[in-house]
Design an enzyme around this catalytic site. Structure first.
Site, PDB file in Angstrom:
ATOM      1  CG  ASN A  34      -1.972  -0.844   1.147  1.00  0.00           C
ATOM      2  OD1 ASN A  34      -1.974  -0.861  -0.444  1.00  0.00           O
ATOM      3  ND2 ASN A  34      -2.466  -1.526   1.810  1.00  0.00           N
ATOM      4  CB  CYS A  35       4.594   1.558   0.229  1.00  0.00           C
ATOM      5  SG  CYS A  35       5.716   3.197   0.909  1.00  0.00           S
ATOM      6  N   GLY A  36       3.373   4.618  -1.682  1.00  0.00           N
ATOM      7  CA  GLY A  36       3.302   5.257  -2.730  1.00  0.00           C
ATOM      8  C   GLY A  36       4.788   4.776  -3.211  1.00  0.00           C
TER       9      GLY A  36
END
Length: 160
Positions: A34-36
């Site tokens: 879910n990290c950019g």
């Protein structure tokens, strides 16, 4: 000491001694779906596909220590990485990459390749480049794209 002194649990739940990668150049990355920076999975997979027959192995270690960006279970992480990014490099179970419960491998990595201002991993997609003897040779910030590491990887592969 080298990374070969450690073992880790694969995303499928098998304990694996890192010694099985002896002789390979390793790119060890703490990941979060879910990290950019998650689109870097594409670049990591491309590096793996291009260099795996030349001796590079990418090892992914999910961590949920940064803003809850890896809430998924191991099986969900595995499926997400395969379906969305085509990941087939080795992925491991979630680990702590900093703090009191830091995985011993990441303790070793951060001691031997300290970051700017602090030794601890500051964010997802911090990358550690390890030579074929198991020694850390470089640490890359999360912002460093996988393709920006090609020259360093090629230098190490030319010495194996």
């Amino acid at each position: 000491m080298s990374v070969y002194e450690y073992s880790a649990m694969t995303i499928k739940g098998e304990e694996v001694p890192l010694e099985q990668y002896k002789g390979n150049v390793l790119l060890i990355v703490n990941t979060a779906t879910n990290c950019g920076f998650a689109p870097q999975f594409d670049g990591l997979q491309e590096l793996y596909e291009f260099y795996k027959d030349k001796g590079l192995t990418v090892l992914g270690f999910p961590s949920n220590q940064f803003m809850n960006q890896e809430p998924r279970s191991e099986s969900e992480i595995d499926q997400h990485c395969k379906l969305n990014y085509g990941v087939d490099f080795p992925m491991f179970s979630k680990v702590d990459v900093k703090g009191p419960n830091i995985h011993p491998l990441f303790q070793y990595l951060t001691e031997n390749a300290p970051g700017v201002l602090t030794k601890q991993v500051k964010w997802n997609f911090t990358k550690f480049l390890v030579d074929a003897s198991g020694h850390v040779v470089n640490r890359y910030a999360p912002q460093t794209k996988p393709e920006q590491m090609k020259e360093d990887i090629e230098k190490l592969l030319s010495h194996t």
